[in-house]
Write a protein that holds these residues in place. Sequence first.
Motif, PDB file in Angstrom:
ATOM      1  N   LYS A   1       0.861  -1.174   0.000  1.00 21.63           N
ATOM      2  CA  LYS A   1       0.000   0.000   0.000  1.00 21.63           C
ATOM      3  C   LYS A   1       0.896   1.221   0.000  1.00 21.63           C
ATOM      4  CE  LYS A   1      -4.337  -1.365   2.085  1.00 21.63           C
ATOM      5  NZ  LYS A   1      -5.457  -0.839   2.872  1.00 21.63           N
ATOM      6  N   LEU A   2       0.570   2.152  -0.852  1.00 18.56           N
ATOM      7  CA  LEU A   2       1.265   3.437  -0.908  1.00 18.56           C
ATOM      8  C   LEU A   2       0.267   4.477  -0.404  1.00 18.56           C
ATOM      9  CD1 LEU A   2       2.879   3.028  -4.458  1.00 18.56           C
ATOM     10  CD2 LEU A   2       3.863   2.415  -2.234  1.00 18.56           C
ATOM     11  N   LYS A   3       0.438   4.895   0.836  1.00 21.15           N
ATOM     12  CA  LYS A   3      -0.519   5.797   1.482  1.00 21.15           C
ATOM     13  C   LYS A   3      -0.151   7.246   1.184  1.00 21.15           C
ATOM     14  CE  LYS A   3      -1.203   2.442   5.128  1.00 21.15           C
ATOM     15  NZ  LYS A   3      -1.071   2.138   6.551  1.00 21.15           N
ATOM     16  N   PRO A   4      -1.008   7.957   0.440  1.00 19.40           N
ATOM     17  CA  PRO A   4      -0.719   9.356   0.113  1.00 19.40           C
ATOM     18  C   PRO A   4      -0.569  10.216   1.366  1.00 19.40           C
ATOM     19  CG  PRO A   4      -2.520   8.521  -1.229  1.00 19.40           C
ATOM     20  CD  PRO A   4      -2.255   7.497  -0.155  1.00 19.40           C
ATOM     21  N   GLN A   5       0.397  11.128   1.318  1.00 16.98           N
ATOM     22  CA  GLN A   5       0.622  12.073   2.411  1.00 16.98           C
ATOM     23  C   GLN A   5       0.207  13.489   2.023  1.00 16.98           C
ATOM     24  OE1 GLN A   5       1.750  10.658   5.460  1.00 16.98           O
ATOM     25  NE2 GLN A   5       1.170   8.928   4.173  1.00 16.98           N
ATOM     26  N   SER A   6       0.196  13.759   0.722  1.00 17.27           N
ATOM     27  CA  SER A   6      -0.194  15.039   0.140  1.00 17.27           C
ATOM     28  C   SER A   6      -0.030  14.861  -1.363  1.00 17.27           C
ATOM     29  CB  SER A   6       0.696  16.189   0.658  1.00 17.27           C
ATOM     30  OG  SER A   6       2.037  15.995   0.233  1.00 17.27           O
ATOM     31  N   ALA A   7      -0.102  15.932  -2.130  1.00 16.16           N
ATOM     32  CA  ALA A   7       0.160  15.824  -3.574  1.00 16.16           C
ATOM     33  C   ALA A   7       0.430  17.197  -4.163  1.00 16.16           C
ATOM     34  CB  ALA A   7      -1.002  15.172  -4.304  1.00 16.16           C
ATOM     35  N   ALA A   8       1.231  17.184  -5.217  1.00 17.30           N
ATOM     36  CA  ALA A   8       1.443  18.369  -6.043  1.00 17.30           C
ATOM     37  C   ALA A   8       0.896  18.019  -7.420  1.00 17.30           C
ATOM     38  CB  ALA A   8       2.924  18.718  -6.118  1.00 17.30           C
TER      39      ALA A   8
ATOM     40  N   ASN B   1      -0.013  19.126 -11.203  1.00 10.72           N
ATOM     41  CA  ASN B   1       0.229  20.069 -12.280  1.00 10.72           C
ATOM     42  C   ASN B   1      -0.699  19.671 -13.410  1.00 10.72           C
ATOM     43  OD1 ASN B   1       1.214  21.443 -14.578  1.00 10.72           O
ATOM     44  ND2 ASN B   1       3.172  21.740 -13.553  1.00 10.72           N
ATOM     45  N   GLY B   2      -1.726  20.478 -13.624  1.00 13.76           N
ATOM     46  CA  GLY B   2      -2.733  20.188 -14.640  1.00 13.76           C
ATOM     47  C   GLY B   2      -2.375  20.687 -16.012  1.00 13.76           C
ATOM     48  N   GLY B   3      -1.144  21.124 -16.198  1.00 15.24           N
ATOM     49  CA  GLY B   3      -0.709  21.741 -17.447  1.00 15.24           C
ATOM     50  C   GLY B   3      -0.250  23.154 -17.118  1.00 15.24           C
ATOM     51  N   PHE B   4       0.159  23.908 -18.116  1.00 18.65           N
ATOM     52  CA  PHE B   4       0.689  25.252 -17.881  1.00 18.65           C
ATOM     53  C   PHE B   4      -0.283  26.120 -17.090  1.00 18.65           C
ATOM     54  CE2 PHE B   4       3.190  24.207 -21.790  1.00 18.65           C
ATOM     55  CZ  PHE B   4       4.413  24.169 -21.160  1.00 18.65           C
ATOM     56  N   GLY B   5       0.211  26.688 -15.980  1.00 18.23           N
ATOM     57  CA  GLY B   5      -0.576  27.611 -15.167  1.00 18.23           C
ATOM     58  C   GLY B   5      -1.625  26.951 -14.304  1.00 18.23           C
ATOM     59  N   LYS B   6      -1.571  25.634 -14.139  1.00 18.27           N
ATOM     60  CA  LYS B   6      -2.578  24.919 -13.343  1.00 18.27           C
ATOM     61  C   LYS B   6      -1.894  24.072 -12.278  1.00 18.27           C
ATOM     62  CE  LYS B   6      -5.978  24.508 -17.027  1.00 18.27           C
ATOM     63  NZ  LYS B   6      -6.745  23.542 -17.839  1.00 18.27           N
ATOM     64  N   ALA B   7      -1.303  24.723 -11.291  1.00 20.86           N
ATOM     65  CA  ALA B   7      -0.605  24.024 -10.212  1.00 20.86           C
ATOM     66  C   ALA B   7      -1.444  24.078  -8.947  1.00 20.86           C
ATOM     67  CB  ALA B   7       0.758  24.655  -9.972  1.00 20.86           C
ATOM     68  N   TYR B   8      -1.523  22.919  -8.271  1.00 18.84           N
ATOM     69  CA  TYR B   8      -2.308  22.798  -7.048  1.00 18.84           C
ATOM     70  C   TYR B   8      -1.531  22.002  -6.015  1.00 18.84           C
ATOM     71  CZ  TYR B   8      -6.070  23.678 -10.433  1.00 18.84           C
ATOM     72  OH  TYR B   8      -6.855  24.199 -11.427  1.00 18.84           O
ATOM     73  N   GLU B   9      -1.773  22.318  -4.747  1.00 24.10           N
ATOM     74  CA  GLU B   9      -1.260  21.508  -3.634  1.00 24.10           C
ATOM     75  C   GLU B   9      -2.463  20.886  -2.957  1.00 24.10           C
ATOM     76  OE1 GLU B   9       0.977  24.240  -1.235  1.00 24.10           O
ATOM     77  OE2 GLU B   9       2.686  24.212  -2.588  1.00 24.10           O
ATOM     78  N   LEU B  10      -2.448  19.562  -2.804  1.00 23.37           N
ATOM     79  CA  LEU B  10      -3.556  18.848  -2.188  1.00 23.37           C
ATOM     80  C   LEU B  10      -3.116  18.266  -0.856  1.00 23.37           C
ATOM     81  CD1 LEU B  10      -4.096  18.787  -5.371  1.00 23.37           C
ATOM     82  CD2 LEU B  10      -5.583  16.869  -4.863  1.00 23.37           C
ATOM     83  N   SER B  11      -4.010  18.300   0.098  1.00 16.55           N
ATOM     84  CA  SER B  11      -3.739  17.696   1.403  1.00 16.55           C
ATOM     85  C   SER B  11      -3.893  16.178   1.301  1.00 16.55           C
ATOM     86  CB  SER B  11      -4.713  18.235   2.450  1.00 16.55           C
ATOM     87  OG  SER B  11      -6.021  17.719   2.197  1.00 16.55           O
ATOM     88  N   LYS B  12      -3.436  15.498   2.322  1.00 18.89           N
ATOM     89  CA  LYS B  12      -3.586  14.042   2.414  1.00 18.89           C
ATOM     90  C   LYS B  12      -5.056  13.651   2.256  1.00 18.89           C
ATOM     91  CE  LYS B  12      -2.789  10.388   5.852  1.00 18.89           C
ATOM     92  NZ  LYS B  12      -2.142  10.131   7.138  1.00 18.89           N
ATOM     93  N   ASP B  13      -5.928  14.307   3.002  1.00 21.56           N
ATOM     94  CA  ASP B  13      -7.358  13.988   2.955  1.00 21.56           C
ATOM     95  C   ASP B  13      -7.950  14.249   1.573  1.00 21.56           C
ATOM     96  OD1 ASP B  13      -7.275  13.192   5.604  1.00 21.56           O
ATOM     97  OD2 ASP B  13      -8.043  15.100   6.374  1.00 21.56           O
TER      98      ASP B  13
END
Length: 174
Positions: free
Chosen positions: A136-143, A145-157
Motif C-alpha cells: 500500500k502506498l498511502k498518500p501524504q499530500s500531492a502536487a 500540475n494540470g498543465g501550464f498555469g494549473k498548479a495545485y497543492e492537495l492535502s492528504k485527505d
Amino acid sequence: MSENKTIRDTDQEALTMAGDLIVNAMYGSLALHDQASEYPHISRIQLSTDVDGTIITLISTLSAHTKCIAANPKCALLVGEPAKGDPLAHPRISVPVFATQIEHGSSDYQRIRASHLKHYPKAALYVDFGDFSFFKLKPQSAALNGGFGKAYELSKDEVVEAIIVAKTEGDNDE
C-alpha cells in the motif's frame, strides 16, 4: 488562499483531475532513498487503487526498490502520461507516499489481489510467487500540475477522497 501565487486554490476540477490521474494510471514512477548508495532510486511500477483511497503496487521482495522501502518507507510517486506535443503541457501528479507491505494472510489481501488482477490479468502468472507482495502506498499530500498555469497543492485527505470518488465512479461505469 495560497501565499504562493503560482499555486491555485484547490477546486473540484483539480480534485477530479487528481483522482482520475491516479485511478486510471497503469503505471507510475516510484522514487525511493537507497541507503546503500546514498542516491535516489527510481523504478517504474504498476498501480491500482484500494477502496480506502490508498494506491497499490505488486513488486518482488527481491527487487532493489523493496529493499529501499524496508530501509525507509517514505517514497514519492509520479503519475501522468504525456500525449502528443509538449510533455509539460499534460497533467501529472507527484504524491509523497508511505509504503507498507500487505501480508499474504491479512484480511485485505484477497480483495486487493482480485482488484489488482482485474487491471493486470497477466500478473496472475507471478502474483502467487513467494517473492511477490502487494504494497500500500498511502498518500501524504500531492502536487498536481494540470498543465501550464494549473498548479495545485492537495492535502492528504483531499488526495484520499479524490481517489475514492474516482474509483467509485469508475466502478459504476463497468
